[in-house]
Each structure stands twice: as structure tokens, then as C-alpha cells.
Design a protein around this motif. Structure first.
Motif, PDB file in Angstrom:
ATOM      1  N   PHE A   1      -2.977 -35.073  12.349  1.00  0.00           N
ATOM      2  CA  PHE A   1      -2.177 -33.973  11.837  1.00  0.00           C
ATOM      3  C   PHE A   1      -0.996 -33.785  12.666  1.00  0.00           C
ATOM      4  N   ILE A   2      -0.440 -34.888  13.634  1.00  0.00           N
ATOM      5  CA  ILE A   2       0.842 -34.593  14.062  1.00  0.00           C
ATOM      6  C   ILE A   2       1.863 -34.971  13.025  1.00  0.00           C
ATOM      7  N   PRO A   3       1.583 -36.089  11.963  1.00  0.00           N
ATOM      8  CA  PRO A   3       2.533 -36.476  11.208  1.00  0.00           C
ATOM      9  C   PRO A   3       2.677 -35.429  10.018  1.00  0.00           C
ATOM     10  N   PHE A   4       1.628 -34.656   9.744  1.00  0.00           N
ATOM     11  CA  PHE A   4       1.856 -33.524   8.796  1.00  0.00           C
ATOM     12  C   PHE A   4       2.901 -32.519   9.368  1.00  0.00           C
ATOM     13  N   ALA A   5       2.529 -32.278  10.716  1.00  0.00           N
ATOM     14  CA  ALA A   5       3.508 -31.359  11.539  1.00  0.00           C
ATOM     15  C   ALA A   5       4.924 -31.574  11.521  1.00  0.00           C
ATOM     16  N   GLU A   6       5.277 -33.079  11.493  1.00  0.00           N
ATOM     17  CA  GLU A   6       6.553 -33.491  11.707  1.00  0.00           C
ATOM     18  C   GLU A   6       7.248 -33.341  10.211  1.00  0.00           C
ATOM     19  N   ARG A   7       6.295 -33.475   9.081  1.00  0.00           N
ATOM     20  CA  ARG A   7       6.964 -33.351   7.728  1.00  0.00           C
ATOM     21  C   ARG A   7       6.983 -32.106   7.464  1.00  0.00           C
ATOM     22  N   THR A   8       6.467 -31.233   7.903  1.00  0.00           N
ATOM     23  CA  THR A   8       6.315 -29.785   7.440  1.00  0.00           C
ATOM     24  C   THR A   8       7.169 -28.732   8.106  1.00  0.00           C
ATOM     25  N   GLY A   9       7.545 -29.351   9.455  1.00  0.00           N
ATOM     26  CA  GLY A   9       8.400 -28.202  10.357  1.00  0.00           C
ATOM     27  C   GLY A   9       7.364 -27.614  11.513  1.00  0.00           C
ATOM     28  N   LEU A  10       6.101 -27.941  11.271  1.00  0.00           N
ATOM     29  CA  LEU A  10       5.307 -27.153  12.242  1.00  0.00           C
ATOM     30  C   LEU A  10       5.339 -27.906  13.417  1.00  0.00           C
ATOM     31  N   ILE A  11       5.937 -29.037  13.691  1.00  0.00           N
ATOM     32  CA  ILE A  11       5.955 -29.446  14.964  1.00  0.00           C
ATOM     33  C   ILE A  11       6.751 -28.772  15.987  1.00  0.00           C
ATOM     34  N   ASN A  12       7.493 -27.800  15.869  1.00  0.00           N
ATOM     35  CA  ASN A  12       8.176 -26.943  16.860  1.00  0.00           C
ATOM     36  C   ASN A  12       6.990 -25.982  17.302  1.00  0.00           C
ATOM     37  N   ALA A  13       6.335 -25.414  16.256  1.00  0.00           N
ATOM     38  CA  ALA A  13       5.126 -24.482  16.638  1.00  0.00           C
ATOM     39  C   ALA A  13       4.196 -25.139  17.548  1.00  0.00           C
ATOM     40  N   LEU A  14       3.708 -26.499  17.301  1.00  0.00           N
ATOM     41  CA  LEU A  14       2.819 -27.146  18.013  1.00  0.00           C
ATOM     42  C   LEU A  14       3.319 -27.552  19.359  1.00  0.00           C
ATOM     43  N   THR A  15       4.673 -28.184  19.419  1.00  0.00           N
ATOM     44  CA  THR A  15       5.033 -28.392  20.634  1.00  0.00           C
ATOM     45  C   THR A  15       5.113 -27.170  21.689  1.00  0.00           C
ATOM     46  N   HIS A  16       5.611 -25.964  20.895  1.00  0.00           N
ATOM     47  CA  HIS A  16       5.644 -24.569  21.919  1.00  0.00           C
ATOM     48  C   HIS A  16       4.213 -24.566  22.263  1.00  0.00           C
ATOM     49  N   TRP A  17       3.143 -24.740  21.394  1.00  0.00           N
ATOM     50  CA  TRP A  17       1.688 -24.514  21.828  1.00  0.00           C
ATOM     51  C   TRP A  17       1.203 -25.253  23.087  1.00  0.00           C
ATOM     52  N   VAL A  18       1.660 -26.544  22.971  1.00  0.00           N
ATOM     53  CA  VAL A  18       1.312 -27.574  24.069  1.00  0.00           C
ATOM     54  C   VAL A  18       2.141 -27.045  25.238  1.00  0.00           C
ATOM     55  N   ILE A  19       3.407 -26.953  25.049  1.00  0.00           N
ATOM     56  CA  ILE A  19       4.034 -26.406  26.295  1.00  0.00           C
ATOM     57  C   ILE A  19       3.549 -24.901  27.118  1.00  0.00           C
ATOM     58  N   ASN A  20       3.399 -24.220  26.238  1.00  0.00           N
ATOM     59  CA  ASN A  20       2.829 -22.971  26.901  1.00  0.00           C
ATOM     60  C   ASN A  20       1.450 -23.233  27.395  1.00  0.00           C
ATOM     61  N   ALA A  21       0.469 -24.083  26.886  1.00  0.00           N
ATOM     62  CA  ALA A  21      -0.853 -24.456  27.325  1.00  0.00           C
ATOM     63  C   ALA A  21      -0.774 -25.372  28.554  1.00  0.00           C
ATOM     64  N   SER A  22       0.441 -26.132  28.679  1.00  0.00           N
ATOM     65  CA  SER A  22       0.358 -26.814  29.791  1.00  0.00           C
ATOM     66  C   SER A  22       1.004 -25.887  30.966  1.00  0.00           C
ATOM     67  N   LEU A  23       1.870 -25.098  30.885  1.00  0.00           N
ATOM     68  CA  LEU A  23       2.375 -24.206  31.788  1.00  0.00           C
ATOM     69  C   LEU A  23       1.141 -23.192  32.276  1.00  0.00           C
ATOM     70  N   ALA A  24       0.199 -22.720  31.410  1.00  0.00           N
ATOM     71  CA  ALA A  24      -1.058 -22.194  31.658  1.00  0.00           C
ATOM     72  C   ALA A  24      -2.018 -23.093  32.628  1.00  0.00           C
ATOM     73  N   GLN A  25      -2.209 -24.248  32.203  1.00  0.00           N
ATOM     74  CA  GLN A  25      -3.082 -25.069  33.032  1.00  0.00           C
ATOM     75  C   GLN A  25      -2.503 -25.324  34.491  1.00  0.00           C
ATOM     76  N   CYS A  26      -1.200 -25.701  34.625  1.00  0.00           N
ATOM     77  CA  CYS A  26      -0.416 -25.765  35.807  1.00  0.00           C
ATOM     78  C   CYS A  26      -0.469 -24.624  36.696  1.00  0.00           C
ATOM     79  N   TYR A  27      -0.488 -23.386  36.168  1.00  0.00           N
ATOM     80  CA  TYR A  27      -0.700 -22.127  36.717  1.00  0.00           C
ATOM     81  C   TYR A  27      -2.048 -22.234  37.443  1.00  0.00           C
ATOM     82  N   SER A  28      -3.021 -22.585  36.705  1.00  0.00           N
ATOM     83  CA  SER A  28      -4.546 -22.546  36.952  1.00  0.00           C
ATOM     84  C   SER A  28      -4.666 -23.572  38.087  1.00  0.00           C
ATOM     85  N   TRP A  29      -4.181 -24.703  38.038  1.00  0.00           N
ATOM     86  CA  TRP A  29      -4.190 -25.654  39.071  1.00  0.00           C
ATOM     87  C   TRP A  29      -3.653 -25.149  40.373  1.00  0.00           C
TER      88      TRP A  29
END
Length: 750
Positions: free
Chosen positions: A543-571
Motif C-alpha cells: 500500500f505504500i506505493p499507492f500512497a506515494e502515487r496518490t499523495g496519501l503518503i503525507n497523511a500516512l506519515t502523519h498517522w505514523v508520527i502521531n502514533a509513534s508519539l502516542a506510543q512513546c508517551y505510553s512507554w
């Protein structure tokens, strides 16, 4: 004010309305300002509006005085649409009753039309100048890109200089390029080392010098003596270049720039670039070419320093074009060869075929046998394909389980015959780790010119045909132009991904990294999986190649960064202080508000930049080098640690790498996995570690799958290891328990 146009005729004829209409037509069709203004004045007098008319445009000088026998004169301002004063239109007559209110109203409108015409011509001139400047800057960027590739490919200093000159002239489109080295003889002469665009030996006959004498006041002499770029914009009028003017103009030279070549803080010579265009080498173009000269200087320095490591350098040069696992050409090389084959086929009016061979269920093989066994299978498969009696122009590995075959001159029938031969080659099982593995492949065929007339179209359509062959269990399929159903399915998956991000169907995974000195976990890399409601857990390579081609990669990366910060907060609530590394793509770096978004997410979670690290591939950095550099500098200023990921699989220059505000380099796992069996791979890893350490960066080795690899990397002073020997990827919320279970233990230490 300065007079732009005027007219005097002895009698009045016509009316103001007639003059206004004629003037409007003149403005409408005007292409030259002075001609337009002269014709306007003539129209006013010829139409009988006045006995005399002239137009003054704003300039730095005073308005010349005129002797005239007029009784009355009217001056109408010429105002641009933005309110700027352009000048005045003056009407003069010997009749005191001339210019009644009705006539003046028409003449005021006429003046507005004239002002609009002047402004339109000004704007046109500005646009043309801007477009020309953009073309010149684009030329410089094209030259820089080609020059960087040249830096990677060349292994000899003389070869580098010659190729760089050729690239500047043949790819960049400049008139002449030459490199000279400063001699420390009595005359302080400049010895030409390489040249392109001129007859061999002609530069030598000019006897350039860098001495501080009248003869040394030339661009190359000044650049060497002062250590700064030196530009002359117009050879035809420049008194400094008078001794060379006649010959230069005869050869089509208009502007010249010279750049110092600085190695180990010493100016060793010059790079001269000559253009056909007067006023070439504006500020932006000059900045890009200055970077090219700096890269050339770095390339010269590197070749001199690394003379004892030529074999390793040759291997590094091949990284951009050769798949290290199979030894086959990679996607970049395929595309290059395909472009050349298409051009030849076009000239000769012949067809060609491109086959895409996709190994079926390769992911299942990897999951059952393991990734190392999967790699061995791919290497055996490549050997079997290249050993067939058929003789394609090129067999390349262009994806994890995807191979491509180029067949110049082949039509549809010949392509199908070859495809069947490749399919039969896979009939016999492969022996891997004592297991017999049966392999099948889906083969797609695209044909030139019927299915596409450029490399990208043929690659895409042969891949689409392979997808069709796999989906419909055909084995072999020729691309169908009417395969709309397939496109709709892909579009559906793209739409599902957009919904999946919005509905939080993504899952955060992570893979730990270990410090090789202590053996303890020092960070984790954030990974993502898609829990699709219908298709189950989908790995990112789908699915990442689709995200790259359609411009969804920014939304996907934003999700990963937000989820990563949430996980770090939990840790951190559990006492675990562990940074998470997030991957950024080329499109992420092009996002205008990336840095501001990061700042907002840090505020949201009460986080500091130490919670996150960012990894970027070489290809992402090279897509827009200048833009990437700016974004990375701002991220570094915020306090984030930055990594170059998959190092060795791209083709950025080391001089550019040295300019990046990065903290570490991750060596691609394809080299690490092969270092035990392949001496060349071991040499590459060692050479890369040494070079990265020499520029003050940390080294992370991906693909650390065994104790043996760990120990080898430790002897090479690798800083950090990542791979299944440390840990396989795991759901991020399971990391805390895993880390607690291994607390106190250290990998690789006994």
C-alpha cells in the motif's frame, strides 16, 4: 521623464472617437513599445484631434525642453492598472477652444488604453525575461544532476574531468567547458586538463595564467587567484576580455564563468563554463554551478584519497545500476537500456518487447523458509534465467520478486515464445536449505510501439500484464489496452487506503536496534501494517506505493508520527525512554508545512524531539536536493536526529552527503547479508563504514540476522545493528513486555 514618441502635422482632421478606436486597435496589435507610441501620436494628429502629440515615459533623466508655438496643451497621465505612473500623453493645439469636455472624456479613455498597452508590453517583457532565466536555471540543475552521476561513476581523475566537461556541454547544453590546473612554474600558467565543445588544443594555445599581472585578469586566472567564482556577462563589450573578443565571438561565446577547484583548502585549478547567451550566469544559475564545482572538487579529493581502494570504489559505482543479491542490472539500469532500445527501435522502425516476470507466492516462501532462504532462492532463480539459451538484451531484477526481460526486435509472437521458455525454466524445483521448492511465475508482456512509446509506459504496462496473468492464473498475458477492470480494482484499494487512514485501521509495529558496544537496545524503528477489514493484515510494500502515487503518503506519515508519539508517551509512563525512528519519503520532504506539523504534534503530546528520529532514503534526498537540505536543516535545528536509510542503493554524491545535517547512515541489508559469502560485499561494508566515520557520522547496519554477522560488524566498529538477530518486527504495544523480558541481557557479549 524622457520622450518616447512625438508627431507634428499642420492640420486637424477626424474626431476623438475615430482616434480612440484607431489607437485601441494599435494597442491591441502592438508588439513593440516604441513603434506603438509613435503610431498613437500619428493617429492623434492624423485624426485631427490636435496639431501636436508626444508621449513621455518615466526615466531617470530630465525631460528635454521643446520650442513649440502652441496656444493650448493638455497633459494626460498614463497610469498602469496597479496605479504606477508610466508617463504622460501631451496634446497641443493652436486653437484655444480645442479639447472641449466631451472630447477630453474620450481622450482620457484613450490615455487609459495607451497605459494598458504599455503595461502589457512591460509585463510581456518581464515574463519573457523570467522564462529565459528559468530555462537557464533548469539547464544548470540538469547539469548538476548529470554531474553528480558522473562523480559516482568515474574512478580516475582524468576520466572524471573529461566526463564532467562532456556532461556540461552535451547534457547541460553549454557552449564550452574546460578544467585547468594551476601550475607553480615561473609563469604561473594554467594547464588544461580536459575540455569539451572546442577543438582539441585550442585552450592550450590561449596560454592562460593565474599570475597577478594584466595577462592574469581573465576569469580562470581570477578564480584561481582569489578562490571565488568569477563571471563576465558580455564578452562583446567587456573590456577585460578584449584580447580574446574576436576569437571568442567567432566561436559563438557570449558569457563566461570560472569556478575555483578547491582540494584540501588549496585552489588547485579552475572549471570554466562558456555560454552562448549574453547575460547568462544569473545568481540562481551561478549558485547551482558553484555547487557543481564544489562537487567536482570533492570528487577530485576523494579519488586522490581513495587511490588504494579502487576495487571498492568500482563496486560502489555499480551500486546505482546492479542488484547486489543477484548481480543482475537493477531498475535504473533497465530503464536506461530500455530508453536506448526504444530510441533505436524508433529509428529503425522495429518493434521491441518488455517482459515482467513476477514470482508467485514469494511472500509465502519467505514466511515459511525465512528471508535468507528466500534471497538464496532468488539468486538461484536469476542464475537459471540467465543460463537459458535465449539471448535477451537484458535481464534485470526490478523488485523484491520481480524480474524484467528486454527483447529488442521482438514482436508479440516472439515475445510469447520467449516467455514460455522462461516459464519452462522454472519447472524443475529449486533446492534451498535442503528443501525442494517449486516456483511458478506470472509473466506480462508489453510491446513497443503498440503499448507505449516511452520506457515508463512499457514498464508500467508489462507490470500490469503480469498482474493480470497472476490474477487470472494465465501464466502469460499480453497487456490489454481495455483492462479497465484491473485499474478499477487498484483505484478501489487506493480509496480503501484513504478510508483506512481516516478510520484508524493502521497498526504501529516496531523493530528494535542494538548498540554494538554494549549490546543493549538503543532505539526502535517505527513500521506500519494495514488491518484491512476484508483482506486482513496488509504489509506496507502493497500500500505504500499507492500512497506515494496518490499523495496519501503525507497523511500516512502523519498517522505514523502521531502514533509513534502516542506510543512513546505510553512507554515513558512505564519508565521506558526509547526513541522511535520514522521513515520520511520524498513527498514528505516536499510538504510545505512538514516542520510546522512536527512542532504541533510535539506540543500535542508534550514531547521533545528526542522522542523521535527520522530516516530518509538516498532517492528521497536526491529528488529535490536543495529543498531536502532546507527541510533537514530546520529539523536539525529543532533537535531531531536524522538518518540516511538504505545507503548504497542510491546514487547521491558523497559531497552532497557531507553537506547534509545528518547524524547517521544506515547500510542497506543487501550488503550486510552478503558480507560473509562475498568478499566484495565485505569490502563495500568496510569501506562504507570507514568513509562514514571519516565524515563524523554514526553507522547503523541493517540485515544483522546472525551472530556471525554481528561479530563481523563489531570487528569493523559498526555503531548500531538492526535485524532479526536483535529482534523481528513486533506490534509496538508488545515492545515493553519484550524489552522487560530481555532486560539485563546484551547481544554479542559473552
Amino acid at each position: 521623464m524622457s520622450p518616447a514618441a512625438s508627431a507634428d502635422l499642420p492640420s486637424r482632421s477626424g474626431h476623438a472617437t475615430d482616434a480612440a478606436l484607431r489607437a485601441y486597435r494599435t494597442v491591441l496589435h502592438a508588439s513593440d513599445e516604441r513603434t506603438m507610441l509613435r503610431e498613437i501620436c500619428d493617429v492623434l494628429v492624423d485624426a485631427g484631434v490636435c496639431k501636436g502629440a508626444w508621449i513621455d515615459l518615466v526615466s531617470d533623466g530630465p525631460t528635454p525642453q521643446r520650442a513649440a508655438d502652441w496656444v493650448i496643451a493638455k497633459a494626460l497621465p498614463l497610469m498602469a492598472p496597479d496605479g504606477k505612473t508610466l508617463g504622460t500623453l501631451t496634446l497641443a493645439d493652436s486653437d484655444p477652444s480645442a479639447f472641449d469636455p466631451a472630447e477630453m472624456a474620450i481622450l482620457v479613455q484613450l490615455a487609459e488604453d495607451v497605459a494598458s498597452g504599455i503595461d502589457a508590453l512591460h509585463q510581456k517583457a518581464v515574463r519573457q525575461s523570467h522564462e529565459q532565466r528559468l530555462l537557464l536555471v533548469d539547464r544548470a540543475l540538469r547539469t548538476l544532476s548529470a554531474g553528480n552521476r558522473t562523480l559516482v561513476r568515474c574512478t580516475e581523475e582524468a576520466q572524471l574531468l573529461a566526463q564532467m566537461c562532456r556532461v556540461i556541454v552535451e547534457i547541460g547544453g553549454y557552449r564550452v567547458a574546460w578544467v585547468g590546473y594551476a601550475q607553480h612554474d615561473t609563469n604561473r600558467s594554467i594547464f588544461p586538463m580536459a575540455q569539451a565543445g572546442v577543438v582539441e588544443g585550442s585552450i592550450e594555445r590561449m596560454n592562460f595564467t593565474w599570475a597577478d599581472t594584466p595577462a592574469g585578469q581573465t576569469p580562470p586566472g581570477m578564480a584561481i587567484r582569489n578562490g571565488k567564482p568569477y563571471v563576465r556577462l558580455d564578452i562583446a563589450t567587456d573590456p577585460m576580455l578584449a584580447p580574446f573578443r574576436e576569437k571568442s565571438l567567432e566561436m559563438g561565446f557570449a558569457a563566461v564563468s570560472a569556478f575555483p577547484l578547491i582540494v584540501d583548502d588549496e585552489v588547485i585549478g579552475n572549471l570554466d563554463i562558456v555560454a552562448r547567451e549574453r547575460d547568462a550566469f544569473g545568481d540562481q544559475e551561478l549558485a547551482v554551478l558553484t555547487e557543481l564545482a564544489e562537487d567536482l572538487s570533492f570528487g577530485i579529493s576523494s579519488l586522490r584519497v581513495r587511490a588504494r581502494h579502487r576495487n571498492a570504489e568500482k563496486m560502489l559505482e555499480r551500486m546505482a545500476f546492479v542488484d547486489q543479491l543477484t548481480g543482475l542490472p537493477n531498475r535504473i539500469r533497465l530503464r536506461e537500456r530500455l530508453e536506448r532500445a526504444i530510441e533505436h527501435a524508433r529509428r529503425e522502425h522495429r518493434p521491441l518487447a518488455l517482459l515482467t516476470l513476477n514470482v508467485d507466492r514469494f511472500r509465502d516462501i519467505n514466511e515459511v523458509l525465512g528471508y535468507r532462504s528466500g534471497d538464496r532462492l532468488l539468486a538461484q532463480l536469476a542464475g537459471r534465467l540467465t543460463g537459458l539459451p535465449v539471448a535477451p538484451a537484458l535481464i534485470a531484477r526490478i523488485g523484491v520478486d520481480v524480474f524484467a526481460v528486454l527483447l529488442p526486435g521482438a514482436d508479440a509472437e516472439q515475445a510469447e515464445v520467449t516467455a514460455r521458455a522462461f516459464a519452462r525454466a522454472l519447472d524443475d524445483p529449486f533446492e534451498v536449505e535442503g528443501a525442494r521448492v517449486e516456483v511458478q511465475a506470472s509473466i506480462g508482456i508489453a510491446l513497443f510501439p503498440g503499448h507505449g512509446v516511452d520506457a515508463d509506459a512499457l514498464i508500467m504496462r508489462s507490470d500490469a500484464a503480469a498482474f493480470q496473468a497472476k490474477r487470472d492464473h494465465l501464466g502469460i498475458a499480453i497487456f490489454r489496452l481495455d483492462s479497465e477492470r484491473e485499474n478499477r480494482e487498484r483505484l478501489t484499494l487506493m480509496a480503501d487506503l484513504r478510508r483506512g487512514i481516516a478510520e484508524n485501521q493502521l497498526r504501529l509495529y516496531c523493530q528494535p536496534k542494538a548498540n554494538m558496544m554494549s549490546g543493549r537496545v538503543c532505539g526502535v524503528e517505527a513500521l506500519v501494517r494495514w488491518a484491512h477489514p476484508t483482506h486482513g493484515l496488509i504489509l506496507p510494500d502493497r500500500f505504500i506505493p499507492f500512497a506515494e502515487r496518490t499523495g496519501l503518503i503525507n497523511a500516512l506519515t502523519h498517522w505514523v508520527i502521531n502514533a509513534s508519539l502516542a506510543q512513546c508517551y505510553s512507554w515513558r509512563e512505564r519508565g521506558i525512554d526509547m526513541p522511535l525512528a520514522v521513515n520520511l519519503s520524498a513527498r514528505n520532504l516536499l510538504e510545505p508545512h512538514l516542520v510546522e506539523r512536527l512542532a504541533g504534534l510535539l506540543d500535542t503530546w508534550g514531547a521533545t524531539p528526542s522522542w523521535l528520529q527520522f530516516e530518509l532514503t538516498e532517492s528521497a534526498l536526491m529528488e529535490d536536493p536543495a529543498g531536502a537540505l532546507d527541510v533537514l536543516r530546520r529539523m536539525q535545528q529543532m533537535g531531531f536526529r536524522l538518518y540516511v536509510d538504505d545507503f548504497g542503493t542510491g546514487y547521491s554524491s558523497l559531497s552532497y552527503l557531507q553537506k547534509l545535517p545528518i547524524d547517521a547512515v544506515k547500510i542497506d541489508k543487501s550488503f550486510v547479508l552478503g558480507m560473509q559469502a562475498d568478499p566484495d560485499a565485505w569490502t563495500i561494508v568496510k569501506s562504507t563504514i570507514d568513509m562514514v566515520h571519516n565524515i563524523g557520522l554514526e553507522v547503523v547496519a541493517e540485515g544483522t540476522e546472525t551472530q556471525l554477522i554481528w561479530d563481523s560488524l563489531a570487528t569493523l566498529h559498526t555503531d548500531v545493528a538492526q535485524g532479526s538477530y536483535v529482534a523481528d518486527p513486533m506490534p509496538a504495544d508488545e515492545f515493553a513486555e519484550w524489552n522487560a523480558q530481555r532486560h539485563g541481557s546484551a547481544l554479542g557479549l559473552h
